[in-house]
Write a protein that holds these residues in place. Structure first.
Motif, PDB file in Angstrom:
ATOM      1  N   LEU A  18       0.797  -1.226   0.000  1.00  0.00           N
ATOM      2  CA  LEU A  18       0.000   0.000   0.000  1.00  0.00           C
ATOM      3  C   LEU A  18       0.828   1.273   0.000  1.00  0.00           C
ATOM      4  O   LEU A  18       0.265   2.368   0.015  1.00  0.00           O
ATOM      5  N   SER A  19       2.140   1.170  -0.035  1.00  0.00           N
ATOM      6  CA  SER A  19       2.987   2.361  -0.004  1.00  0.00           C
ATOM      7  C   SER A  19       3.661   2.561  -1.352  1.00  0.00           C
ATOM      8  O   SER A  19       3.699   1.668  -2.191  1.00  0.00           O
ATOM      9  N   THR A  20       4.223   3.752  -1.557  1.00  0.00           N
ATOM     10  CA  THR A  20       4.721   4.156  -2.867  1.00  0.00           C
ATOM     11  C   THR A  20       6.214   4.468  -2.847  1.00  0.00           C
ATOM     12  O   THR A  20       6.799   4.751  -1.787  1.00  0.00           O
ATOM     13  N   LEU A  21       6.790   4.478  -4.034  1.00  0.00           N
ATOM     14  CA  LEU A  21       8.203   4.847  -4.163  1.00  0.00           C
ATOM     15  C   LEU A  21       8.453   6.240  -3.597  1.00  0.00           C
ATOM     16  O   LEU A  21       9.423   6.458  -2.865  1.00  0.00           O
ATOM     17  N   GLY A  22       7.605   7.205  -3.947  1.00  0.00           N
ATOM     18  CA  GLY A  22       7.796   8.561  -3.442  1.00  0.00           C
ATOM     19  C   GLY A  22       7.710   8.626  -1.932  1.00  0.00           C
ATOM     20  O   GLY A  22       8.476   9.345  -1.282  1.00  0.00           O
ATOM     21  N   GLY A  23       6.775   7.860  -1.357  1.00  0.00           N
ATOM     22  CA  GLY A  23       6.670   7.818   0.095  1.00  0.00           C
ATOM     23  C   GLY A  23       7.896   7.202   0.733  1.00  0.00           C
ATOM     24  O   GLY A  23       8.363   7.664   1.784  1.00  0.00           O
ATOM     25  N   TRP A  24       8.438   6.151   0.109  1.00  0.00           N
ATOM     26  CA  TRP A  24       9.659   5.536   0.648  1.00  0.00           C
ATOM     27  C   TRP A  24      10.800   6.540   0.672  1.00  0.00           C
ATOM     28  O   TRP A  24      11.547   6.627   1.644  1.00  0.00           O
ATOM     29  N   ILE A  25      10.942   7.290  -0.422  1.00  0.00           N
ATOM     30  CA  ILE A  25      12.031   8.263  -0.509  1.00  0.00           C
ATOM     31  C   ILE A  25      11.812   9.394   0.496  1.00  0.00           C
ATOM     32  O   ILE A  25      12.734   9.807   1.206  1.00  0.00           O
ATOM     33  N   ALA A  26      10.603   9.896   0.566  1.00  0.00           N
ATOM     34  CA  ALA A  26      10.312  11.032   1.438  1.00  0.00           C
ATOM     35  C   ALA A  26      10.499  10.693   2.907  1.00  0.00           C
ATOM     36  O   ALA A  26      10.779  11.579   3.721  1.00  0.00           O
ATOM     37  N   THR A  27      10.367   9.420   3.263  1.00  0.00           N
ATOM     38  CA  THR A  27      10.476   9.019   4.668  1.00  0.00           C
ATOM     39  C   THR A  27      11.731   8.215   4.983  1.00  0.00           C
ATOM     40  O   THR A  27      11.876   7.733   6.104  1.00  0.00           O
ATOM     41  N   ARG A  28      12.615   8.030   4.019  1.00  0.00           N
ATOM     42  CA  ARG A  28      13.827   7.225   4.189  1.00  0.00           C
ATOM     43  C   ARG A  28      13.463   5.839   4.713  1.00  0.00           C
ATOM     44  O   ARG A  28      13.991   5.358   5.710  1.00  0.00           O
ATOM     45  N   ALA A  29      12.563   5.194   4.008  1.00  0.00           N
ATOM     46  CA  ALA A  29      12.009   3.923   4.454  1.00  0.00           C
ATOM     47  C   ALA A  29      13.059   2.823   4.493  1.00  0.00           C
ATOM     48  O   ALA A  29      13.993   2.804   3.691  1.00  0.00           O
ATOM     49  N   GLY A  30      12.866   1.902   5.416  1.00  0.00           N
ATOM     50  CA  GLY A  30      13.686   0.704   5.489  1.00  0.00           C
ATOM     51  C   GLY A  30      12.894  -0.484   4.980  1.00  0.00           C
ATOM     52  O   GLY A  30      11.707  -0.623   5.257  1.00  0.00           O
ATOM     53  N   GLY A  31      13.540  -1.345   4.223  1.00  0.00           N
ATOM     54  CA  GLY A  31      12.866  -2.505   3.675  1.00  0.00           C
ATOM     55  C   GLY A  31      12.908  -3.694   4.611  1.00  0.00           C
ATOM     56  O   GLY A  31      13.416  -3.630   5.735  1.00  0.00           O
ATOM     57  N   HIS A  32      12.378  -4.796   4.130  1.00  0.00           N
ATOM     58  CA  HIS A  32      12.302  -6.028   4.912  1.00  0.00           C
ATOM     59  C   HIS A  32      13.694  -6.603   5.190  1.00  0.00           C
ATOM     60  O   HIS A  32      13.913  -7.220   6.237  1.00  0.00           O
ATOM     61  N   PHE A  33      14.642  -6.407   4.290  1.00  0.00           N
ATOM     62  CA  PHE A  33      15.952  -7.039   4.434  1.00  0.00           C
ATOM     63  C   PHE A  33      16.719  -6.399   5.578  1.00  0.00           C
ATOM     64  O   PHE A  33      16.757  -5.187   5.723  1.00  0.00           O
ATOM     65  N   ALA A  34      17.332  -7.235   6.390  1.00  0.00           N
ATOM     66  CA  ALA A  34      17.890  -6.778   7.665  1.00  0.00           C
ATOM     67  C   ALA A  34      19.290  -6.208   7.549  1.00  0.00           C
ATOM     68  O   ALA A  34      19.755  -5.530   8.458  1.00  0.00           O
ATOM     69  N   THR A  35      20.006  -6.503   6.472  1.00  0.00           N
ATOM     70  CA  THR A  35      21.362  -5.995   6.308  1.00  0.00           C
ATOM     71  C   THR A  35      21.544  -5.534   4.858  1.00  0.00           C
ATOM     72  O   THR A  35      20.693  -5.762   4.008  1.00  0.00           O
ATOM     73  N   GLY A  36      22.675  -4.915   4.599  1.00  0.00           N
ATOM     74  CA  GLY A  36      22.988  -4.518   3.223  1.00  0.00           C
ATOM     75  C   GLY A  36      22.135  -3.346   2.757  1.00  0.00           C
ATOM     76  O   GLY A  36      21.762  -2.467   3.537  1.00  0.00           O
ATOM     77  N   GLU A  37      21.803  -3.349   1.487  1.00  0.00           N
ATOM     78  CA  GLU A  37      21.063  -2.236   0.878  1.00  0.00           C
ATOM     79  C   GLU A  37      19.573  -2.383   1.180  1.00  0.00           C
ATOM     80  O   GLU A  37      18.771  -2.738   0.330  1.00  0.00           O
ATOM     81  N   THR A  38      19.228  -2.073   2.411  1.00  0.00           N
ATOM     82  CA  THR A  38      17.837  -2.231   2.830  1.00  0.00           C
ATOM     83  C   THR A  38      17.093  -0.910   2.884  1.00  0.00           C
ATOM     84  O   THR A  38      15.879  -0.870   2.728  1.00  0.00           O
TER      85      THR A  38
END
Length: 546
Positions: free
Chosen positions: A201-221
């Motif tokens: 339910l979330s968007t690329l722009g929202g991820w960028i605007a909030t510095r979102a963290g992904g599911h992956f626990a290490t590396g480029e998350t």
């Protein structure tokens, strides 16, 4: 074509919300499992029964009439994010700050026209992606400086515009939801590999605007790691960084837009780094006698440079609550993946398990290849992780306070810090709720120098007082985080709800610099006021230089 409608108060889509009978059936088992909550579940206030104040803004100019609406249902659906306090208020039909207008621009030119109209009328503009903010980031609490508020939805800007297979990058519009983005990359055999819990339910722009963290626990998350360049529209013009693999040319324009939360421009598109889809995965569920032993193993694994895709440690109570463990052991969900078939994961997994064994870890070998990823404790944890936002809606109906908060801290302070935060939170729960409740902790992201502890709070709620109860608990937890040297947020953003602690965390000279940046690109202070920074006062209110 009719747009699929969101649930107006809870998580997900309206057409997938549980019926009252389904909620009541679920409540029985949940109340027994938790030890509190009631099976006498409440019904949410129906969408058409919610009362809103009349829109305060004049009709939009003719050029914007086709993309703007003051429709009751649209205003409700764009009033809140999905924090616990938002869900409770929406459930009860208490819409305190509905936007006056919802605008859906179809291109950047229409974004510019909306900003110009807002400036002319004295309205605030709230950039709106997927509406999944859990920190008050999209609520139109704009104060009396503005005569009204416009929710600017990026939903129509949802396409992958270009794919550069040579460089491994794609140009994608900011309004693309996670599934929509991945569907368009799939024919190229590529993935962005950014999967936050809100992915659906979330968007690329929202991820960028909030510095979102992904599911992956290490590396480029973090989305920070995946951004190549960003384009945004501000009230004074467009802002686009040069597309480069890296640059030492002064402070980065991208770094300023990352985490800007809609205050410095409306992000419209970005070039992001993509990669082939993983060809191989492996996972194990490792048990530890206690959380401290598991944390020591996590530190050993990440400091050894093994780069697991998943390295999430769940305390024993949370493992039991999610049916992933027996309640006697902390559980480490350990996973590896590779996009290159010629690089088997067995050696890295063996090395990680050896380090876990040194710290008392034990595990069961899968009966067959792939079993560890599909079922057992790993599968139970993954299912609980994805189900959690939906489950919270049921908790609201059955009188259970359910919320999370997260932070990050360096390893040498980790153990004492987590215990202090849990103790402060438990004390606040007892005071606010009159009961012990449940406070659990897990590690969601791990780094060589520290980790991100993520806390879950469950407690009996006093109906009608849930927001005040949670605010009291949140204050105590946030105070403990800041006094212990942690960050007020690792990946949930600041919004309006975290402002007091963000103000305490950041250096004042940086706050002044940020105010200066906002004054330059948003002189009227119309973009998401109240988030991150208060704008400079109008020139007429500033003291004379002499």
């Amino acid at each position: 074509m009719a747009r699929r409608a969101r649930n107006h108060w809870g998580w997900g889509w309206a057409d997938e919300a549980l019926s009252h009978d389904e909620v009541r059936a679920a409540a029985g088992g949940l109340a027994q499992h938790l030890g509190f909550g009631t099976v006498e579940v409440e019904r949410p206030v129906a969408l058409d029964a919610i009362e809103l104040e009349a829109p305060r803004l004049p009709s939009p100019p003719a050029a914007l009439a086709e993309i703007c609406t003051s429709d009751h249902d649209e205003r409700v659906r764009h009033a809140y994010g999905r924090a616990y306090r938002d869900v409770v208020r929406g459930f009860r039909g208490q819409i305190e700050h509905a936007p006056d207008v919802v605008a859906r621009p179809r291109d950047e030119s229409e974004v510019e026209h909306v900003l110009a109209w807002a400036a002319a009328t004295g309205a605030a503009v709230i950039p709106f992606g997927g509406g999944t903010s859990v920190v008050g980031g999209v609520e139109a609490r704009v104060g009396d400086r503005h005569v009204g508020a416009i929710a600017l939805s990026l939903a129509a800007l949802d396409r992958v515009l270009e794919v550069d297979a040579v460089s491994g990058a794609a140009r994608i519009q900011a309004g693309a939801l996670g599934p929509r983005l991945e569907q368009q990359l799939a024919p190229h055999g590529l993935t962005l590999r950014h999967f936050p819990q809100s992915f659906q339910l979330s968007t690329l722009g929202g991820w960028i605007a909030t510095r979102a963290g992904g599911h992956f626990a290490t590396g480029e998350t973090h989305i920070d790691d995946l951004v190549e360049s960003i384009r945004a529209i501000t009230p004074v013009g467009g802002w686009e960084s040069r597309r480069l693999p890296g640059s030492g040319a002064g402070p980065s324009p991208d770094r300023l837009l990352l985490g800007s939360e809609g205050t410095l421009g409306v992000i419209t598109e970005a070039w992001v780094r993509v990669r082939p889809k993983p060809a191989e995965r492996a996972s194990r569920a490792v048990r530890f006698a206690d959380f401290a032993a598991g944390a020591a193993a996590v530190r050993a694994v990440v400091q050894a440079g093994l780069a697991p895709s998943n390295c999430r440690l769940v305390d024993a109570r949370e493992a039991a609550l999610t049916f992933a463990g027996d309640g006697a052991h902390a559980l480490l969900v350990l996973g590896f993946e590779s996009s290159v078939p010629s690089q088997p994961l067995s050696e890295r997994m063996a090395a990680a398990l050896a380090l876990c064994r040194e710290h008392g870890g034990t595990w069961d070998e899968p009966a067959a290849a792939g079993d560890a990823a599909r079922g057992g404790a790993v599968g139970s944890w993954r299912e609980a992780f994805l189900r959690a936002p939906y489950l919270r809606d049921t908790f609201v109906a059955m009188g259970v306070l359910s919320e999370t908060f997260e932070t990050a801290i360096t390893w040498e302070r980790f153990g004492a810090f987590c215990e202090a935060v849990k103790a402060a939170t438990r004390a606040a729960v007892r005071e606010a709720c009159g009961a012990e409740g449940i406070v659990t902790c897990r590690i969601t992201h791990a780094y060589a120098d520290g980790a991100a502890p993520y806390f879950t709070v469950l407690a009996p709620a006093h109906r009608g007082e849930e927001v005040a109860q949670w605010d009291a608990v949140k204050r105590a937890a946030a105070d403990a985080i800041i006094s212990g040297g942690g960050t007020i947020t690792h990946h949930h953003a600041v919004g309006r709800d975290h402002r007091p602690w963000y103000d305490a965390q950041r250096p004042e000279p940086f706050a002044a610099a940020l105010r200066g940046a906002k004054a330059a690109v948003d002189p009227a202070g119309l973009l998401n006021p109240g988030v991150l920074i208060d704008p400079h006062p109008p020139a007429s209110a500033q003291p004379d230089a002499g």
